[in-house]
Design an enzyme around this catalytic site. Sequence first.
Site, short mmCIF file in Angstrom:
data_model
loop_
_atom_site.label_atom_id
_atom_site.label_comp_id
_atom_site.label_asym_id
_atom_site.label_seq_id
_atom_site.Cartn_x
_atom_site.Cartn_y
_atom_site.Cartn_z
N SER A 58 0.84 -1.19 0.00
CA SER A 58 0.00 0.00 0.00
C SER A 58 0.87 1.24 0.00
O SER A 58 1.98 1.24 0.55
CB SER A 58 -0.89 0.03 1.25
OG SER A 58 -0.10 0.22 2.42
N ASP A 59 0.40 2.31 -0.65
CA ASP A 59 1.02 3.59 -0.38
C ASP A 59 0.86 3.84 1.11
O ASP A 59 -0.02 3.27 1.76
CB ASP A 59 0.37 4.69 -1.21
CG ASP A 59 1.27 5.91 -1.37
OD1 ASP A 59 2.25 6.05 -0.59
OD2 ASP A 59 1.03 6.72 -2.28
N TRP A 60 1.72 4.67 1.66
CA TRP A 60 1.79 4.83 3.12
C TRP A 60 0.48 5.43 3.64
O TRP A 60 0.20 6.61 3.48
CB TRP A 60 2.99 5.69 3.48
CG TRP A 60 4.25 4.93 3.72
CD1 TRP A 60 5.12 5.12 4.77
CD2 TRP A 60 4.83 3.85 2.94
NE1 TRP A 60 6.18 4.23 4.68
CE2 TRP A 60 6.02 3.44 3.58
CE3 TRP A 60 4.44 3.19 1.79
CZ2 TRP A 60 6.81 2.41 3.09
CZ3 TRP A 60 5.24 2.16 1.30
CH2 TRP A 60 6.40 1.78 1.95
N GLY A 61 -0.32 4.58 4.27
CA GLY A 61 -1.61 5.00 4.79
C GLY A 61 -2.76 4.78 3.82
O GLY A 61 -3.90 5.17 4.11
N ALA A 62 -2.48 4.14 2.67
CA ALA A 62 -3.54 3.93 1.67
C ALA A 62 -4.40 2.71 1.96
O ALA A 62 -5.47 2.56 1.37
CB ALA A 62 -2.93 3.80 0.27
#
Length: 375
Positions: free
Chosen positions: A221-225
């Site tokens: 995941s993108d960071w926090g996605a």
Amino acid sequence: MLNPEKLVKELTLKEKIQILSGYDAWYTHKIERLNIPSLKMSDGPNGVRGDGKSGKSSACFPCAISVGSTWNMELVNELGQELGNEAKAKGVDVLLGPTINIHRHPLGGRHFECFSEDPFLTGKIAIDYVSGVQSREVAACLKHFVGNDTEFERYTVSSNIDEKTLREIYLLPFEMAIKEANAQVVMSAYNKLNNIYCSSDENLLINILKNEWGFDGYVVSDWGAATETIENALGGLDLEMPGPVEYYGEKIVQLVNNGEIKEKTVDSSVRRLLLLLERTGAFEDPLQIPEKELENPDDQILVQQAASESMVLLKNDGLLPLNEENIKNIALIGPNAATAMIMGGGSAQLVPQYVVSPLEAVSYTHLRAHETRGN
């Protein structure tokens, strides 16, 4: 050499989930019982930041929109190789780049991190970038998958794209880099695609990426996605970052124990991360090293070459090249004359090895020219 397939069978369910759940900002969990090392990831795409704590500098390469203007694939491959070398010096297994989204939205605040508005050019650059990075046993991570074109409401916005447009424009660079350069990691985007979060999109991550294209790396995941649990797990997301995680971890353990997620789904994701550890040589030689700086004069030459080749002259009315004999004064106007603005922030922020402002560069060049004429 450890056998990833054998390790999957020896891991407990809790250990498997640990591997799929980030430990901190940049590392995955290690499983000491089975000598499974952690993976270290670091932001790109125009340099290797490291963990952001060591204070060690890195070579700062021209941003992607500049590299896209060179049309020089051999140069792109060289940049990729040097980025791989920088990653090794920082103990990094996975470089979070290249960014291969398409310049499509007028308010896309991160377009400077992407190569072009043309999908085929973007794909060709991605192939050589990835090939260069991965020649150094560092995995390249294609991002952001897919349709990540605006920062406005980045966590909730939906990119609504018809199938033909999606295939021919947005997916093409990713497909090229996976099929022709064997890119080993893909990062899912914050946004939704046709009202489904990209980190939970089974058609995108499983049907197209993993099954149709044969991608055997892992999806992070993108960071926090990662904002869902069962949807992410069933949709094809392999690793939630950063840690400590919110949606994987113990929540996945409970869903497996309740029968809502099959353990073989978890095993598939674990197998992908273990395969990456094997490909980067982490089992034999984990990059558990203090971050260090590379002092390579050739990097400076390469950076300068890339920056020079990115300059595009659309029209010349006869003024260029400048005749130094006729120049008496040069005016540099604006606040950025004495303060070099060489990074766009966010993922593209690092401690550069050196910075030269336009004022310093012009002053030095003028001085050298004056000394040469004087001699």
